[in-house]
Design an enzyme around this catalytic site. Structure first.
Site, mmCIF file in Angstrom:
data_model
loop_
_atom_site.group_PDB
_atom_site.id
_atom_site.type_symbol
_atom_site.label_atom_id
_atom_site.label_comp_id
_atom_site.label_asym_id
_atom_site.label_seq_id
_atom_site.Cartn_x
_atom_site.Cartn_y
_atom_site.Cartn_z
ATOM 1 N N GLU A 140 14.628 17.372 31.824
ATOM 2 C CA GLU A 140 15.791 16.490 31.845
ATOM 3 C C GLU A 140 16.427 16.409 30.456
ATOM 4 O OE1 GLU A 140 16.881 11.942 33.366
ATOM 5 O OE2 GLU A 140 14.784 12.589 33.239
ATOM 6 N N LYS A 173 22.650 12.634 38.031
ATOM 7 C CA LYS A 173 21.466 11.882 38.437
ATOM 8 C C LYS A 173 21.890 10.675 39.262
ATOM 9 C CE LYS A 173 17.099 10.191 36.456
ATOM 10 N NZ LYS A 173 16.332 10.025 35.204
ATOM 11 N N CYS A 227 13.932 13.664 37.884
ATOM 12 C CA CYS A 227 12.891 12.731 37.446
ATOM 13 C C CYS A 227 12.711 11.516 38.352
ATOM 14 C CB CYS A 227 13.141 12.307 36.000
ATOM 15 S SG CYS A 227 11.681 11.609 35.194
ATOM 16 N N SER A 280 -12.349 1.829 8.069
ATOM 17 C CA SER A 280 -13.146 0.626 7.798
ATOM 18 C C SER A 280 -14.585 0.715 8.274
ATOM 19 C CB SER A 280 -12.484 -0.579 8.475
ATOM 20 O OG SER A 280 -12.585 -0.468 9.888
#
Length: 663
Positions: free
Chosen positions: A45, A114, A175, A313
């Site tokens: 896309e 779309k 999509c 750490s």
């Protein structure tokens, strides 16, 4: 009537606004598709401009440069004799759409906008685009002159249509349309469309692959189309389902764009069809190992820095971050071993050595990864040893330093100016003094991290700088259990979207799969910030005690708040049932109130949260206003070249009258 057709789909490493790079990658994918015998090539896309342009979609430049790239694609010899399906933004009647542009042999066949936009979670497509709402309707789109000059077309079809080739019928989705309850492929299939394509910009979330594969399976029903498929299998399968045939006979037909081209070959009898993909689902631990590692590598090579620096750490979060970098090094070495020349080229640029070839992850890790344990008088020997042991096993260049001198200097300045010296709680200080003294340590670690990131390679006689990695997990961000502008403030945070529970499972995965035995003691130790004085040399500060809640509880709060859309009352109602065996309603109420108090007073910290890898749907990452990418290709090669060209045109126009005057 064609049977065996070969199609190709592409997952490209596109970059927002990198028009030169995007064009190069699209052309290369077309060449590969043709080499493998494909007659149709599908890309991701918005691949021409890159999906992540955000508010740059508003700019006319983005549309101009997208059409310029399209013109290059149409003209390219590589894009001939194959149907190419590319994604780009297009303005039609002054409305901006996310579109597929499908072309063949310098002719645009269809522009398909779309119809269903993604607008939840990370997605804001409705901010930039409008959905095409006219189903099965096609209009004329007037092409820009630069495209007309290439195609010889003045207008092309724009809208909801399908392609009818000589041998089959093909329909496209974009999509989010696949995820919708009434996906277009349902009606397309009833109308005789035999091949569905879906161009996606979908991001990774832990375990999302299960949903995605299920959707693809339901769309294709019988087979997963990979490369070469037998259309007769589709036809015979459909023809025997009477209920489907009854619905198909009543369906409102799609407009068909006739294409004088076949996806099948004349000697198709000799073409073997592809076997269905045997999808391998990764566990959450494997996804954490691979996803953020690829994300870090992509950022590192694009940013042109020399590596990473991580304040290590000796706790779970920073150790998990270190393991992700080690996984990245492992994946890089594996790619180079398998002959990936592109990765090797990137490696040599990063280490600034033209003949270098990474073979062992630990050796490559030492070149590009610096870890730093920043001790104070409140640090224990246990955490120092854990950090050192892990650094030795993954191969990082490890630095031990002490921040007490800097802490005393900063607190000393305050004492001189204000005439009072703050004390820790154990020494009689108030809660405000206690918290302020913790924050000084945390913030100085951030300052020192950036200092060492900028100059440690210089001190070692090596070129370049390092990207600083943060290591605050999604649960701590949600609760606000971090100091604003401490080591959670960094260039990147690979675990910022991952829960503490999943990170512990990932640590166990690394013990078993990378043989990092140093992680055993890290995994068994209680999480601690080590910002308050030790008690008889032992840690007296425990994170879950400080927070007033466990990490397991935090994960539940996060999912209810974000995913289930629960406010305090709804969360309470849900938890009294979930926790009825372990908590009274009053205890549940107390926990919910405490969470929301802490969440609300610390929400301001989210506005400065370090860009993080997105892996959880309950991430509290705040990114709501001026939406722009946070990493650019600073060369702006395509854009600047267009500017230079226009400057040259203007200068040439100004020069002509001068020549006439001289004559």
């Amino acid at each position: 009537m064609g049977r065996a057709v070969t199609v190709a789909t592409c997952a490209l490493n596109q970059w927002a606004l990198d028009f030169d790079g995007n064009l190069e990658r699209i052309l290369r994918s077309i060449e590969i598709a043709k080499h493998k015998g494909a007659r149709y090539r599908l890309g991701p896309e918005l691949e021409i401009c890159g999906y992540g342009c955000s508010d740059h979609y508003y700019e006319s430049d983005t549309h101009l440069h997208s059409f310029q790239v399209l013109a290059k694609l149409l003209e390219s010899p590589a894009a001939q004799d194959i149907i190419c399906d590319v994604g780009m933004p297009i303005m039609h009647r002054n409305i901006r759409y996310s579109c597929r542009v499908i072309f063949l042999n310098k002719k645009i066949l269809l522009i398909r906008p779309k119809m269903i936009l993604a607008n939840a979670g990370n997605y804001r497509e409705l901010r930039w685009f409008t959905p095409w709402s006219r189903a099965r309707h096609v209009e004329e789109y007037f092409l820009p002159r630069m495209i007309q000059e290439v195609t010889g077309q003045e207008t092309v079809p724009f809208g909801d249509a399908v392609l009818a080739t000589k041998d089959t019928c093909l329909g496209t989705e974009i999509c989010e349309e696949l995820w919708a309850p009434s996906s277009p492929h349902i009606e397309m299939g009833l109308d005789g469309v035999e091949i569905f394509t879906n161009s996606s910009g979908s991001h990774h979330v832990l375990q999302k692959a299960y949903i995605r594969v299920d959707l693809v399976n339901s769309a294709t029903a019988k087979e997963v189309v990979v490369a070469t498929l037998d259309l007769e299998d589709v036809r015979t399968y459909r023809a025997e389902i009477s209920s489907r045939n009854l619905l198909g006979s009543k369906v409102n037909p799609y407009p068909r764009v006739k294409v004088n081209f076949a996806l099948s070959c004349s000697d198709e009898i000799c073409v073997s069809t592809s076997e269905p993909i045997q999808w391998r689902y990764h566990s959450p631990e494997e996804e954490i190992c691979l996803g953020p590692a690829c994300w870090l590598w992509d950022y590192l090579r694009r940013s042109k820095q020399a590596g990473f620096l991580l304040p290590l750490s000796g706790g779970t979060d920073s150790s998990a971050t270190a393991c992700i970098v080690y996984s990245m090094c492992h994946q890089v070495c594996l790619a180079v071993k398998n002959g990936n020349q592109g990765v090797l080229t990137d490696v040599r640029k990063i280490v600034n050595e033209d003949t270098y070839t990474p073979e062992v992850p630990q050796e490559f890790c030492r070149r590009i990864f610096t870890t730093c344990y920043m001790a104070s008088e409140n640090s224990s020997q246990d955490t120092r040893d854990r950090a050192k042991f892990l650094a030795e096993q993954i191969g990082s260049y490890h630095i031990n330093l002490n921040i007490d001198v800097a802490v005393k200097a900063v607190v000393g300045i305050f004492s001189i100016v204000m005439g009072k010296s703050p004390q820790f709680r154990v020494s009689g200080g108030s809660s405000r003094e206690n918290l302020a003294l913790q924050n000084v340590q945390a913030r100085l670690r951030m300052v020192l991290a950036y200092l060492f990131a900028q100059l440690s390679l210089w001190a070692r006689g090596m070129p370049g700088g390092l990207l600083v990695l943060g290591s605050a997990n999604v649960d701590e961000s949600l609760r606000g259990y971090l100091t604003k502008y401490d080591c959670s403030s960094a260039d990147l945070n690979p675990i910022g979207g991952i829960s503490k529970t999943d990170l512990k499972s990932f640590i166990q995965y690394c013990i078993e799969n990378f043989q990092l035995t140093a992680l055993r003691s890290i995994l068994s130790a209680p999480p601690t910030a080590e910002l308050e004085p030790l008690a008889d040399g032992q840690v007296s500060q425990i994170d879950e005690v400080d927070m007033g809640m466990t990490y397991a509880e935090l994960s539940i709060y996060g999912k209810l708040r974000k995913v289930a859309k629960a406010g305090p009352y709804s969360m309470f109602c849900k938890l009294i049932n979930m926790w009825k065996e372990i908590c009274s309603p009053r205890e549940v109420a107390s926990k919910v109130k405490h969470f929301f108090r802490m969440y609300s007073v610390n929400r301001h910290k989210m506005t400065t949260l370090t860009p993080a890898y997105h892996a959880e749907n309950y991430s509290p990452d705040d990114n709501r206003f001026d939406l722009r990418p946070f990493l650019y290709n600073s060369a702006w090669s395509w854009q600047f070249r267009c500017i230079d060209k226009q400057v040259a045109n203007l200068e040439s126009k100004e020069a002509k009258p001068l020549c006439e005057d001289v004559d």
